[in-house]
Scaffold this active site. Structure first.
Site, PDB file in Angstrom:
ATOM      1  N   ASN A  25       9.838  -8.465 -45.533  1.00 32.08           N
ATOM      2  CA  ASN A  25       9.384  -9.804 -45.886  1.00 32.08           C
ATOM      3  C   ASN A  25       9.920 -10.787 -44.854  1.00 32.08           C
ATOM      4  O   ASN A  25      11.113 -10.771 -44.544  1.00 32.08           O
ATOM      5  CB  ASN A  25       9.864 -10.186 -47.296  1.00 32.08           C
ATOM      6  CG  ASN A  25       9.281 -11.507 -47.756  1.00 32.08           C
ATOM      7  OD1 ASN A  25       9.617 -12.565 -47.249  1.00 32.08           O
ATOM      8  ND2 ASN A  25       8.410 -11.438 -48.754  1.00 32.08           N
ATOM      9  N   ALA A  48       4.203 -10.323 -48.417  1.00 29.31           N
ATOM     10  CA  ALA A  48       4.326 -11.763 -48.636  1.00 29.31           C
ATOM     11  C   ALA A  48       4.446 -12.015 -50.126  1.00 29.31           C
ATOM     12  O   ALA A  48       3.629 -11.534 -50.915  1.00 29.31           O
ATOM     13  CB  ALA A  48       3.106 -12.491 -48.068  1.00 29.31           C
ATOM     14  N   GLU A  49       5.462 -12.787 -50.510  1.00 29.75           N
ATOM     15  CA  GLU A  49       5.744 -12.945 -51.941  1.00 29.75           C
ATOM     16  C   GLU A  49       4.621 -13.621 -52.702  1.00 29.75           C
ATOM     17  O   GLU A  49       4.534 -13.518 -53.925  1.00 29.75           O
ATOM     18  CB  GLU A  49       7.067 -13.696 -52.162  1.00 29.75           C
ATOM     19  CG  GLU A  49       7.111 -15.106 -51.631  1.00 29.75           C
ATOM     20  CD  GLU A  49       7.653 -15.190 -50.213  1.00 29.75           C
ATOM     21  OE1 GLU A  49       8.184 -16.239 -49.866  1.00 29.75           O
ATOM     22  OE2 GLU A  49       7.538 -14.212 -49.463  1.00 29.75           O
ATOM     23  N   LEU A  50       3.723 -14.323 -52.000  1.00 23.52           N
ATOM     24  CA  LEU A  50       2.619 -14.960 -52.710  1.00 23.52           C
ATOM     25  C   LEU A  50       1.540 -13.967 -53.137  1.00 23.52           C
ATOM     26  O   LEU A  50       0.572 -14.332 -53.797  1.00 23.52           O
ATOM     27  CB  LEU A  50       2.002 -16.085 -51.880  1.00 23.52           C
ATOM     28  CG  LEU A  50       1.712 -15.869 -50.385  1.00 23.52           C
ATOM     29  CD1 LEU A  50       0.649 -14.854 -50.158  1.00 23.52           C
ATOM     30  CD2 LEU A  50       1.418 -17.182 -49.703  1.00 23.52           C
TER      31      LEU A  50
END
Length: 220
Positions: A25, A48-50
């Site tokens: 990440n 990607a954390e989204l």
């Protein structure tokens, strides 16, 4: 070192920390450059954390693309072959479940205890912390990639002065001056940019550095 060369220099050194098959990440800014310098034969899955698994490296997709997909930096992104969109809860489940081998983040301040302040300067507007807290405590390795000083003032301190993002979380700090491992005894300088002396690195660092007996050059 010329100011314009610093970010690429740091990103190139950070890339050497990644291993083939790692789930990685990337934070906003300098960390976005790291995939451009991966060693030959090393392929990583960018998360990607989204809600994206296996994002395409920054710069591969242009603003003119018909699908307006963005990464955590708000920059145009895409999906590499084999990648997928997932919901945010599942994405954070990957992070909190320890399935991310490395996260690479920038920093406003770090300290000798391995704590990080990177999300807000009091009095300045910020959209929020994002996923930084989860990444710092969920990833196996936390690498802070940043310039060593800010306008000549040390960013590597005995104790962070800005609000913490998380404490006792950093594995390694990489700047244009050197590479420091976080140990239970403090920060150990294990690599140095040969453009600087040990004394110059220490002078630019508030925290007291432990100098590795096997100190080597950052440059191959």
């Amino acid at each position: 070192m010329d100011k314009s060369e610093i970010k690429a220099f740091i990103a190139k050194r950070v890339a050497k920390e990644l291993h083939d098959g790692d789930v990685v990440n990337l934070g906003i800014g300098l960390p976005d450059l790291v995939p451009n310098y991966l060693p030959e034969g090393v392929k990583v899955t960018l998360q990607a954390e989204l809600g994206i698994v296996n994002t395409a490296p920054a710069g591969l997709y242009q603003e003119a693309d018909p699908f307006h997909v963005v990464n955590a930096s708000g920059k145009s992104a895409g999906i590499a072959p084999g990648g997928a969109f997932i919901d945010s809860a599942t994405s954070f489940g990957l992070i909190r479940g320890g399935h991310v081998q490395a996260t690479i983040l920038g920093g406003l301040e770090v300290d000798e205890e391995g704590s990080l302040s990177n999300w807000i300067i009091p009095g300045k507007k910020m959209p929020g912390m994002g996923g930084a807290m989860d990444l710092l405590v969920g990833a196996e390795n936390v690498i802070v990639a940043m310039e060593h000083t800010a306008k000549g003032a040390p960013k590597i301190l005995k104790k962070c002065k800005l609000p913490y993002t998380a404490v006792h979380c950093i594995t390694k700090i990489i700047t244009e001056m050197g590479v420091m491992n976080v140990t239970d005894k403090g920060l150990e300088l294990v690599e140095i940019n040969p453009e600087f002396t040990v004394e110059e690195v220490q002078a630019a660092t508030e925290a007291t550095l432990i100098i590795s007996p096997n100190l080597k050059s950052m440059i191959d």
